[in-house]
Write an enzyme that holds these catalytic residues in place. Structure first.
Site, mmCIF file in Angstrom:
data_model
loop_
_atom_site.group_PDB
_atom_site.id
_atom_site.type_symbol
_atom_site.label_atom_id
_atom_site.label_comp_id
_atom_site.label_asym_id
_atom_site.label_seq_id
_atom_site.Cartn_x
_atom_site.Cartn_y
_atom_site.Cartn_z
ATOM 1 N N SER A 33 0.830 -1.199 0.000
ATOM 2 C CA SER A 33 0.000 0.000 0.000
ATOM 3 C C SER A 33 0.867 1.252 0.000
ATOM 4 O O SER A 33 0.391 2.335 -0.300
ATOM 5 C CB SER A 33 -0.890 0.009 1.249
ATOM 6 O OG SER A 33 -0.067 0.005 2.398
ATOM 7 N N GLY A 65 -5.737 -0.072 5.136
ATOM 8 C CA GLY A 65 -6.533 -0.572 6.251
ATOM 9 C C GLY A 65 -7.827 0.175 6.496
ATOM 10 O O GLY A 65 -8.723 -0.331 7.161
ATOM 11 N N CYS A 95 2.578 -6.663 2.060
ATOM 12 C CA CYS A 95 1.604 -5.887 2.829
ATOM 13 C C CYS A 95 0.704 -6.851 3.609
ATOM 14 O O CYS A 95 0.025 -7.697 3.010
ATOM 15 C CB CYS A 95 0.765 -5.046 1.874
ATOM 16 S SG CYS A 95 -0.536 -4.101 2.675
ATOM 17 N N CYS A 204 3.295 -5.431 10.277
ATOM 18 C CA CYS A 204 3.094 -4.396 9.256
ATOM 19 C C CYS A 204 4.453 -4.169 8.621
ATOM 20 O O CYS A 204 5.449 -3.993 9.330
ATOM 21 C CB CYS A 204 2.577 -3.114 9.893
ATOM 22 S SG CYS A 204 2.536 -1.729 8.721
ATOM 23 N N HIS A 206 5.635 -1.703 7.160
ATOM 24 C CA HIS A 206 6.216 -0.378 7.431
ATOM 25 C C HIS A 206 7.063 -0.393 8.717
ATOM 26 O O HIS A 206 7.964 0.423 8.856
ATOM 27 C CB HIS A 206 5.111 0.669 7.616
ATOM 28 C CG HIS A 206 4.519 1.188 6.335
ATOM 29 N ND1 HIS A 206 3.686 0.437 5.552
ATOM 30 C CD2 HIS A 206 4.653 2.390 5.696
ATOM 31 C CE1 HIS A 206 3.307 1.148 4.498
ATOM 32 N NE2 HIS A 206 3.882 2.334 4.558
#
Ligand code: DGL
Length: 281
Positions: A33, A65, A95, A204, A206
């Site tokens: 994403s 999300g 992701c 996650c 990230h």
């Protein structure tokens, strides 16, 4: 419910169906994403130096999300269709939100594309914990998903699990707002401290990008991300299919639908010669 062929959503590995593109020289596609999947790209590039990679960050629509499952599916197919035009031999869904929302539908609808997804390494966390108390830190959609709950049920039945999702970290990372990230971590990691977990699995992609910051708030806690597990799985599948590239003329192309500055910031940390571009898909 069976969530994956083994502990990891590596997918229909060793499936006899023909692949769309089965030449060693074809690139590997990676999607997220946003820029989080660069944590996976970094690990893959190190593990597979002969491979070429094409990365798509849908930063314009990040975070995923906040969308419905149907919207996440639709946004994801746009990235996949873009990558199929570039003849990727394998897709990495870097992701967790996409994986837990719709990896099974994507595998059904792109049945000739090998797809590797990502989920937190809950099984490893259970193996590593000494005090039998683990934490899982992800986004809210992943924390609340039945996919993740099934993984906890399957692998972590005998330990204490603190499963917590964050809503605000991903947008802050996308905006390179690290000062605010630290403030949020201070608050959101408190429950892991109070819960006395000794092992934390990141859910996650990230979050490995801010792993040092997380570690500062949780000294002594073992922090596990999924980057190595995903890379191993990709290597295993390509090796089995005899599709690992044998020549070392790799290329690295990174695309974003959002802010090029964010993409360039994180790509520069990979210390490779890469092309970055903005696209609309
Ligand atoms: N990198 C994504 C993940 O691993 C971010 C979450 C989102 O966009 O919802 O889940």
């Amino acid at each position: 419910m069976v969530v994956a062929p083994d502990s990891y959503p590596g997918g229909r590995e060793f499936d006899p169906r023909p692949w769309y593109f089965s030449s060693m020289q074809n690139p590997i596609g990676i999607i997220d994403s946003g820029v989080g999947g660069l944590s996976i790209a970094s690990s893959l590039i190190k593990k597979l130096p002969n491979e070429s990679f094409i990365y798509v960050a849908d930063s314009k629509n990040c975070p995923y999300g906040q969308n419905t499952r149907e919207e996440i599916y639709k946004l994801t197919t746009k990235m996949i269709n873009f990558l199929l035009k570039q003849k990727i031999k394998l897709l990495v869904i870097a992701c967790n939100s996409i994986t837990v929302s719709c990896i099974n539908d994507l595998r059904r609808d792109y049945s000739n594309l090998p797809i590797v997804g990502i989920v937190p390494v809950i099984k490893t966390a259970v193996e590593k914990t000494k005090n039998k108390r683990i934490g899982i830190f992800s986004t809210l959609i992943t924390a609340n998903s039945s996919y993740q709950k099934d993984l906890i049920e399957k692998f972590a039945k005998d330990v204490f699990v603190l499963n917590k999702g964050s809503l605000s970290l991903v947008p802050l990372i996308e905006n390179l707002n690290f000062e605010a990230v630290d403030g949020v971590l201070e608050k959101e990691l408190e429950s892991f401290k109070k819960g006395n977990v000794d092992t934390l699995a990141l859910g996650c992609s990230h979050f490995p990008l801010i792993k040092d910051r997380i570690q500062k708030h949780l000294p002594g806690v073992l922090i596990l991300d999924s980057t190595e597990a995903v890379s191993r799985q990709v290597e295993r599948i390509l090796a089995h299919e005899n599709l690992l590239s044998k020549t070392n003329n790799s290329s690295y192309n990174f695309y974003t639908t959002g802010d090029l500055k964010t993409l360039e910031y994180f790509v520069s940390k990979l210390t490779i010669k890469a092309k970055t571009n903005r696209i609309s898909i």
